[in-house]
Design a protein around this motif. Sequence first.
Motif, short mmCIF file in Angstrom:
data_model
loop_
_atom_site.label_atom_id
_atom_site.label_comp_id
_atom_site.label_asym_id
_atom_site.label_seq_id
_atom_site.Cartn_x
_atom_site.Cartn_y
_atom_site.Cartn_z
N ARG A 109 -38.43 -19.75 -78.77
CA ARG A 109 -38.29 -18.66 -77.81
C ARG A 109 -38.30 -17.30 -78.50
O ARG A 109 -38.92 -16.35 -78.02
N ASP A 119 -41.12 -14.40 -77.98
CA ASP A 119 -40.76 -13.06 -77.49
C ASP A 119 -41.25 -11.98 -78.45
O ASP A 119 -41.66 -10.90 -78.02
N THR A 145 -44.92 -11.67 -77.72
CA THR A 145 -45.08 -11.01 -76.43
C THR A 145 -44.93 -9.50 -76.57
O THR A 145 -45.76 -8.72 -76.06
N ILE A 197 -47.13 -19.84 -66.24
CA ILE A 197 -45.97 -20.72 -66.41
C ILE A 197 -46.20 -22.04 -65.69
O ILE A 197 -45.88 -23.12 -66.22
N ALA A 243 -45.42 -14.95 -73.25
CA ALA A 243 -44.28 -14.83 -72.34
C ALA A 243 -44.06 -16.14 -71.59
O ALA A 243 -42.91 -16.54 -71.34
N ALA A 244 -45.16 -16.82 -71.22
CA ALA A 244 -45.02 -18.13 -70.56
C ALA A 244 -44.38 -19.13 -71.51
O ALA A 244 -43.52 -19.92 -71.11
N ARG A 274 -42.32 -18.39 -73.91
CA ARG A 274 -40.91 -17.99 -73.98
C ARG A 274 -40.12 -18.53 -72.79
O ARG A 274 -39.03 -19.09 -72.95
N ASP A 275 -40.68 -18.37 -71.58
CA ASP A 275 -39.96 -18.80 -70.38
C ASP A 275 -39.87 -20.32 -70.28
O ASP A 275 -38.87 -20.86 -69.79
N THR A 291 -37.17 -21.32 -72.48
CA THR A 291 -35.87 -21.01 -71.85
C THR A 291 -35.44 -22.14 -70.93
O THR A 291 -34.24 -22.46 -70.83
N ARG A 292 -36.39 -22.77 -70.26
CA ARG A 292 -36.05 -23.90 -69.39
C ARG A 292 -35.45 -25.06 -70.16
O ARG A 292 -34.69 -25.86 -69.60
N SER A 344 -26.42 -17.04 -71.65
CA SER A 344 -27.53 -16.10 -71.51
C SER A 344 -27.37 -14.86 -72.40
O SER A 344 -28.34 -14.44 -73.04
N TYR A 363 -32.67 -6.12 -66.94
CA TYR A 363 -32.24 -7.51 -67.12
C TYR A 363 -30.96 -7.80 -66.33
O TYR A 363 -30.82 -8.86 -65.72
#
Length: 287
Positions: free
Chosen positions: A69, A73, A76, A103, A155-156, A158-159, A162-163, A171, A217
Motif C-alpha cells: 500500500r 501510494d 500514485t 478497482i 491508486a487502485a 493502493r485501495d 487497503t481491503r 486507519s 480525508y
Amino acid sequence: MQASLLMTLSMATFATNDMLTKFATQSIEPVQIMALRGAMASALLFAFAKWRGAFLSFAVLRRPVVLVRAVADICTTLCYLNALRHLPLANASAIFQALPLTITLGAFLFLGERVGWRRWTAIAVGFVGVLVILAPGAEGFNVYGLWVLASVVFAAMRDLATRRMPPDLSSPQIALVTSVAVTLTGFSLLPVEGWRPVPAQVWATLAAASVTLACGYALIVSAVRTGDLSFVAPFRYTILLFSILLGIAAFGERPSLRETFGSLIVVGSGLYALHRETRGRAAQDRG
C-alpha cells in the motif's frame, strides 16, 4: 442529507488541494512538494492519531500488504503530481474518475470478485471516455494524461491493498505510515531533481494544501460513517464540477466540448457500475 453534504465538502477540499498543489508546481519540483507537503501532512496526521489514541509503530511496514500500500501510494503521488503540473485541473480530475472502474477490474483479477456483463460493459465504456479525453492521435493529445492513468492504476492497487488490511491496524496508523513513506521518498529524490528556493508564498500554499488534504480525508471518513455508502458514493463525482470551476477561476482553463463529453462518459459509466454493484450486494443480502 448530512452524509451527502459531508461527501460534497470533502470533494471540494480535495479539488482545492489540487489547485493549490498545481500553483506550487509552477515554482518548485514535484518531489519537493512530496517532501514538504508530506512533512506537514504527516505532522497533522500524527497529531490526529495521538488525539484518537491510535497505536503508532512503523513495524507494520514488515507486513507485506502495508508495504504494498505504501509503495502504491508513493507511485500514485509521483505520477499525479507530474501530470498535474502540465494538465488542466478538470482533465486530471476527469481521468482520475476512472478509479472506481479500475478497482472493479482489479478486484476481479486479483481478489476473485465476480463481475457481471453489465459492469464489464460499464468498465469498457468508461475507458472509452478516458480515450476521448486523452484524444490519442489528435493535435490536442497531451502525454501527461497517461501519467494520470498510471496514477489511477497505482491508486487502485493502493485501495485493493487497503481491503486486505488486517482489522488490528487502525486507519490513523495506516494513513500516517503511508504519509511518512511518501515524505521520505520525496526527500530521497531531491538529490536527483535538485532543490529550488521556496518562496514564502509557496510555503503558505503548501501549508494550506496540507490542511485541505487532511480535512478532505476527515470529511470523507465522516461521510461514509454517517450515511449509506450506496447513497453517498455518487457524490464523489462532484469533485469534477469543483475542479472545472477552480480551473476556470484560478488558471483561466476552459474544457473543450470533447473533454466535457469524455468526462460525462466516465462519470456516467462509473455511476452505472456503482448502481449494479449496489444491486448485486442487495441481492446477496436477501439471499
